[in-house]
Design a protein around this motif. Sequence first.
Motif, short mmCIF file in Angstrom:
data_model
loop_
_atom_site.label_atom_id
_atom_site.label_comp_id
_atom_site.label_asym_id
_atom_site.label_seq_id
_atom_site.Cartn_x
_atom_site.Cartn_y
_atom_site.Cartn_z
N ASN A 46 0.83 -1.20 0.00
CA ASN A 46 0.00 0.00 0.00
C ASN A 46 0.86 1.26 0.00
O ASN A 46 0.60 2.21 -0.75
N ASP A 47 1.90 1.28 0.85
CA ASP A 47 2.78 2.46 0.93
C ASP A 47 3.50 2.71 -0.38
O ASP A 47 3.73 3.87 -0.76
N LEU A 48 3.83 1.63 -1.09
CA LEU A 48 4.50 1.77 -2.38
C LEU A 48 3.53 2.07 -3.51
O LEU A 48 3.94 2.26 -4.66
N LYS A 49 2.24 2.10 -3.18
CA LYS A 49 1.17 2.39 -4.13
C LYS A 49 1.12 1.38 -5.28
O LYS A 49 0.76 1.70 -6.40
N LEU A 50 1.48 0.13 -4.96
CA LEU A 50 1.33 -0.95 -5.92
C LEU A 50 -0.07 -1.54 -5.84
O LEU A 50 -0.63 -1.99 -6.85
N VAL A 51 -0.63 -1.53 -4.64
CA VAL A 51 -1.94 -2.13 -4.38
C VAL A 51 -2.72 -1.22 -3.44
O VAL A 51 -2.16 -0.64 -2.51
N THR A 52 -4.01 -1.09 -3.72
CA THR A 52 -4.93 -0.42 -2.79
C THR A 52 -5.75 -1.48 -2.07
O THR A 52 -6.28 -2.39 -2.70
N TYR A 60 -10.02 -7.85 3.77
CA TYR A 60 -9.56 -6.83 2.84
C TYR A 60 -9.76 -7.29 1.40
O TYR A 60 -9.59 -8.47 1.08
N ARG A 61 -10.11 -6.34 0.54
CA ARG A 61 -10.07 -6.55 -0.90
C ARG A 61 -8.93 -5.69 -1.44
O ARG A 61 -8.82 -4.52 -1.11
N HIS A 62 -8.13 -6.30 -2.30
CA HIS A 62 -6.95 -5.64 -2.83
C HIS A 62 -7.12 -5.41 -4.33
O HIS A 62 -7.55 -6.29 -5.06
N THR A 63 -6.75 -4.21 -4.78
CA THR A 63 -6.85 -3.85 -6.19
C THR A 63 -5.50 -3.36 -6.69
O THR A 63 -4.89 -2.49 -6.07
N MET A 64 -5.04 -3.94 -7.79
CA MET A 64 -3.75 -3.57 -8.36
C MET A 64 -3.83 -2.16 -8.96
O MET A 64 -4.73 -1.85 -9.73
N GLU A 65 -2.87 -1.32 -8.59
CA GLU A 65 -2.76 0.01 -9.17
C GLU A 65 -1.84 -0.04 -10.40
O GLU A 65 -1.22 -1.08 -10.68
N ASP A 66 -1.75 1.07 -11.12
CA ASP A 66 -0.92 1.09 -12.33
C ASP A 66 0.52 0.69 -12.01
O ASP A 66 1.16 -0.04 -12.78
N ALA A 67 1.03 1.16 -10.87
CA ALA A 67 2.40 0.80 -10.49
C ALA A 67 2.53 -0.69 -10.22
O ALA A 67 3.59 -1.29 -10.45
N GLY A 68 1.45 -1.30 -9.73
CA GLY A 68 1.46 -2.75 -9.51
C GLY A 68 1.52 -3.53 -10.81
O GLY A 68 2.25 -4.51 -10.94
N TRP A 69 0.72 -3.08 -11.79
CA TRP A 69 0.79 -3.72 -13.12
C TRP A 69 2.19 -3.55 -13.71
O TRP A 69 2.74 -4.48 -14.32
N ALA A 70 2.78 -2.37 -13.52
CA ALA A 70 4.12 -2.12 -14.05
C ALA A 70 5.14 -3.03 -13.36
O ALA A 70 6.07 -3.54 -14.01
N TRP A 71 4.97 -3.25 -12.06
CA TRP A 71 5.89 -4.14 -11.34
C TRP A 71 5.79 -5.56 -11.91
O TRP A 71 6.82 -6.22 -12.15
N CYS A 72 4.58 -6.03 -12.12
CA CYS A 72 4.39 -7.38 -12.65
C CYS A 72 5.01 -7.51 -14.04
O CYS A 72 5.63 -8.53 -14.38
N ALA A 73 4.85 -6.46 -14.86
CA ALA A 73 5.45 -6.49 -16.19
C ALA A 73 6.98 -6.54 -16.08
O ALA A 73 7.65 -7.26 -16.83
N GLY A 74 7.55 -5.80 -15.12
CA GLY A 74 8.98 -5.82 -14.91
C GLY A 74 9.49 -7.17 -14.43
O GLY A 74 10.63 -7.55 -14.71
N GLU A 75 8.64 -7.88 -13.70
CA GLU A 75 9.05 -9.18 -13.17
C GLU A 75 9.25 -10.21 -14.28
O GLU A 75 9.92 -11.22 -14.08
#
Length: 226
Positions: A46-52, A60-75
Amino acid sequence: MAHIEFGVPERALLLALMALGGSADNPTLKARVGTALDGASRRRLNDLKLVTSVKEGRAYRHTMEDAGWAWCAGEMSAEPPAGSTLGRALYVVLGMLGEKLDRTDLSLAEFVTEDLVLDAEATGPEPVEPARVTARISDAELEERVRTAYLQVAARPGSWVPLTAVRPLLGDAPRDQVDDVLRRMERGADVFIAPEADQKSLTDQDRAAAVRVGDRDKHLLAIEVR
């Protein structure tokens, strides 16, 4: 920003959240991955703004933010974590997926939901027709309509409700204005709009009522108490 390194549990949860369409609650993650996204891991993502993460009932329900999608693409081009052969094989598959994305114009988010979108287009759901209106109300008034409608159908503030339940309560507001107001509201601190994690459960009505945010259709609305 440099690619962020995580341990195996956080990597697994982020990749699982991606594969589930970018949104899932803890019971779903527990059932599919064997662990929930909670505690220090949740706070870090959450602090890294990868997931809300939003409390929905007791989970909790978790939603991937744009930065999270970018992290997955980088992986997909990252070194696999040390450990099991199965884990290293997963990264071979991720690398193959990354190569496919490089050869196409699809983003990772589009690729994950591509088959579902094609299925929806094949069935040809009827679009929601904008209501006939004599005058366009102000965005501020429409936002209050959305908040009032949400409270009428939500079990409690902050719980998720489908947009199919909210749109019929907005009177004669034009569809394009409703979508614009929803997108603007989502940028606030108390409003969350997410795609349905189980895309196969969506009805034609759910798909037609979705609001397009960026390159994704979102079907669920949650509003916390201001």
